[in-house]
Every structure is written in structure tokens, then in C-alpha cells.
Design a protein around this motif. Structure first.
Motif, short mmCIF file in Angstrom:
data_model
loop_
_atom_site.label_atom_id
_atom_site.label_comp_id
_atom_site.label_asym_id
_atom_site.label_seq_id
_atom_site.Cartn_x
_atom_site.Cartn_y
_atom_site.Cartn_z
N UNK A 21 45.80 33.73 40.11
CA UNK A 21 46.46 34.80 40.86
C UNK A 21 45.69 36.11 40.86
N UNK A 22 44.68 36.26 39.97
CA UNK A 22 43.87 37.48 39.98
C UNK A 22 43.02 37.57 41.23
N UNK A 23 42.80 36.44 41.90
CA UNK A 23 41.99 36.38 43.13
C UNK A 23 40.59 36.93 42.84
N UNK A 24 40.12 37.90 43.62
CA UNK A 24 38.74 38.36 43.46
C UNK A 24 38.64 39.64 42.63
N UNK A 25 39.70 39.98 41.90
CA UNK A 25 39.69 41.18 41.07
C UNK A 25 39.08 40.82 39.71
N UNK A 26 37.76 40.97 39.60
CA UNK A 26 37.05 40.58 38.37
C UNK A 26 37.46 41.45 37.19
N UNK A 27 37.70 42.73 37.43
CA UNK A 27 38.12 43.61 36.33
C UNK A 27 39.47 43.18 35.77
N UNK A 28 40.34 42.77 36.65
CA UNK A 28 41.65 42.28 36.23
C UNK A 28 41.51 41.01 35.40
N UNK A 29 40.68 40.09 35.88
CA UNK A 29 40.49 38.83 35.16
C UNK A 29 39.92 39.08 33.76
N UNK A 30 38.98 40.02 33.66
CA UNK A 30 38.40 40.33 32.34
C UNK A 30 39.44 40.94 31.41
N UNK A 31 40.25 41.87 31.94
CA UNK A 31 41.27 42.50 31.11
C UNK A 31 42.33 41.50 30.68
N UNK A 32 42.68 40.59 31.56
CA UNK A 32 43.66 39.55 31.22
C UNK A 32 43.14 38.67 30.08
N UNK A 33 41.86 38.30 30.16
CA UNK A 33 41.26 37.50 29.08
C UNK A 33 41.30 38.27 27.76
N UNK A 34 40.99 39.54 27.83
CA UNK A 34 41.02 40.36 26.60
C UNK A 34 42.43 40.41 26.02
N UNK A 35 43.44 40.52 26.91
CA UNK A 35 44.81 40.60 26.43
C UNK A 35 45.25 39.31 25.76
#
Length: 322
Positions: A21-35
Motif C-alpha cells: 500500500x505504500x506504492x511508490x513512496x520510498x520514504x514511507x516504505x523505509x520509515x515503515x520498516x524502521x517502525x
């Protein structure tokens, strides 16, 4: 009496392929992984940097809230920063998704969202969280009221309009192919009210797909969207052409008016699906190229299909014949 459509337009079948669901938002995907690893400071920085870009803020909160471990780590964030409204909002949004999965109480989620909304009077995101919940669980008057709350704060809110269209499409399933159905009127009105560069120009295409979902689930349309003819009538073709022309002018890379918005790939999937069902191979091929690896379950799952198989089959057919 026919069973109601599945909530949020999702297929009843569990797809073998995982959609992001993050689609092409790489910053979001990285932050989600960190969380998921307990590093909530990266999420705090991401949300702070998002500012009042309401569409992006709503998208990021929604995606982060879907992770099953989010609530536990955000509670750690709250212990460190009890005054953080972003932490409170993310925890409230996570409670919405827990309630939708049947893992939490819906009233508790409602109370949490309302409490955060009082702390953030200009922010449409708490109201988007409530709308996400009530779109599946609430009464129609509640859905309309919450949509108005979001729209009052951000008139062009992309996600809120999609939720409203999905709910409106479920009115009067027995009416069949009614070209005057209220979901079409709502989508046309929203597109006309929006500025020329607004992605709400694609909303009539979304309405057309959502109405197909309802009709096919009720048994008045074939389960194969290509065979249904739902996208080949005169009105449908006009809707598809207007949306594709908008994409060529405002969203296609290389064009002077090219813009980016956080849920762009959602619209591109709906538009590619429509063009493929309409039989426009070259146009759908261009859209598949733009989508890349960012497929979305809707509308490929409609009415009850494996979305990944439907997407890959349509993409292969379009690219092979274009």
C-alpha cells in the motif's frame, strides 16, 4: 436477498501476491520498516516533514497504521513524547485498522479518533480515519457527515473521495445499469468542482468500476469485467476518454503539466483496468508502463478475482498487442 458487497471492495479470496500500500513512496516504505523494528524516530521525522500536505499525510498515516505491530511501537513513542499529536493520531488510526480486522473494538477506535480530531482542528486526517472505519461499519448518514468533515478541511481530498464513491456505489444494487445512479452524479460533480490539474478528474472512472463491483456481486453483471460490456457503452467511453486525456495533459511524465501525488498509482490502476476492459490496448499499455510494479488490488479483484493474476494477465495482453 443477495449478500452485501465485500467491505472496501476487496476480494473475498486471499491473494497469493502481496501488494504494497505504500506504492511508490520510498520514504514511507523505509520509515515503515524502521517502525517494525522499533525505530519510531524515523516515522516521527517523516510525518513532521510531510507537514500539511494533507493527501500525502493521510496516505502515510493510513499505510503506517495498517501494520500489525504499529500500535505497540507507537505506545513506546508516546511514553517518550506524551505530547506528540502525531503519535496519538497514528495510534488512533491503527485502532481503526484493528477494528476493521475484527481485532479491536470499533467504539474505542471512534473515541480515539475524535479525541485527536479535537487536538488537531485543521487536520482532515483524524476524520479520514473515521471515514475509513464507517465506510465499512457505519450508517450512510455517518459516512456522509464524516466526508463533509474531511472535505471542509481539504476539499479535494483524494482518499476520502474514493471512500465515498465506494460507499455510494453500493446504493440500490437491484437498480442494475442505471446511468443516472447517484454514484455517477457524485463523481461527475466532484470532478467538475475540482481544479483542472486535480486527480479527481479520474473519479468518474473509479465510480464506474465500483458500480461494476456491486452489480457483479449481485449477479446482474458477469464475473469477467471484459465480458460484461460495462466499459463499452457511450457514456462509459466518454468518461474513460476524459480521464485519459487528463492523464496525458497533467500526469504523463514529460508533459509540461506533469505532477505527482501520493496515490497516483491508485488512479493509474483504475484507468488501466478501464482502458483494458474497453478494448483500448495501446492506451492501457501506456498506463501499464507507468504503473510499473505498483499494482493495486482494486479494481483488479472486482468482483471476486485474484487481483495479481488479473493484473498480470491484462498487462501481458495489453503489452503484447500494443
Amino acid at each position: 436477498m443477495s449478500p452485501p458487497p465485500p467491505p472496501l471492495g476487496r476480494s473475498r479470496k486471499r491473494a497469493a501476491h502481496a501488494f504494497d500500500p505504500a506504492l511508490d513512496d520510498a520514504e514511507l516504505a523505509d520509515a515503515r520498516t524502521a517502525l517494525t523494528q522499533g525505530r519510531w524516530s524515523e516515522v516521527r521525522a517523516l510525518l513532521a516533514a510531510t507537514g500539511d500536505d494533507w493527501d500525502r499525510r493521510g496516505h502515510r498515516f493510513d499505510v503506517l497504521a495498517q501494520e500489525q505491530t504499529t500500535a505497540a511501537w507507537v505506545r513506546d513513542w508516546q511514553l517518550a513524547e506524551p505530547e506528540s499529536t502525531d503519535a496519538a493520531l497514528l495510534l488512533a488510526y491503527a485502532s481503526v485498522h484493528r477494528a476493521l480486522r475484527g481485532k479491536g473494538r470499533s467504539e474505542k477506535a471512534r473515541d480515539a479518533c475524535r479525541a485527536v480530531a479535537a487536538l488537531l482542528p485543521a487536520d482532515p486526517t483524524p476524520w479520514l480515519a473515521l471515514l475509513t472505519l464507517e465506510r465499512s461499519l457505519g450508517r450512510e448518514e455517518d459516512v456522509v457527515r464524516l466526508f463533509d468533515e474531511v472535505r471542509h478541511r481539504h476539499p479535494e481530498h483524494h482518499h476520502a473521495h474514493h471512500l465515498m464513491v465506494a460507499r455510494l456505489a453500493e446504493r440500490r444494487p437491484a437498480a442494475g445499469q442505471d446511468p443516472l445512479h447517484e454514484v455517477y452524479d457524485f463523481a461527475a460533480w466532484a470532478a467538475e468542482q475540482a481544479p483542472a490539474d486535480s486527480p479527481l478528474a479520474v473519479l468518474p472512472v473509479v465510480a464506474h468500476a465500483e458500480r461494476y463491483r456491486v452489480l457483479a456481486t449481485a449477479g446482474s453483471e458477469p464475473g469477467d469485467p471484459v465480458a460484461s460490456g460495462h466499459w463499452t457503452g457511450r457514456r462509459a467511453r466518454q468518461v474513460m476518454k476524459a480521464a485519459f486525456d487528463w492523464w496525458l495533459e497533467w500526469e504523463m511524465p514529460g508533459r509540461p503539466g506533469h505532477t505527482t501525488y501520493p496515490r497516483c498509482r491508485v488512479d493509474l490502476n483504475f484507468l488501466a483496468h478501464a482502458k483494458f476492459c474497453e478494448g483500448r490496448a495501446a492506451e492501457s499499455a501506456a498506463l501499464f508502463h507507468r504503473i510499473g510494479r505498483h499494482a493495486t488490488p482494486a479494481p483488479w479483484s472486482y468482483p471476486d478475482r485474484d487481483p495479481y493474476k488479473a493484473f498480470t494477465a491484462a498487462r501481458s495482453a495489453a503489452l503484447g498487442s500494443a
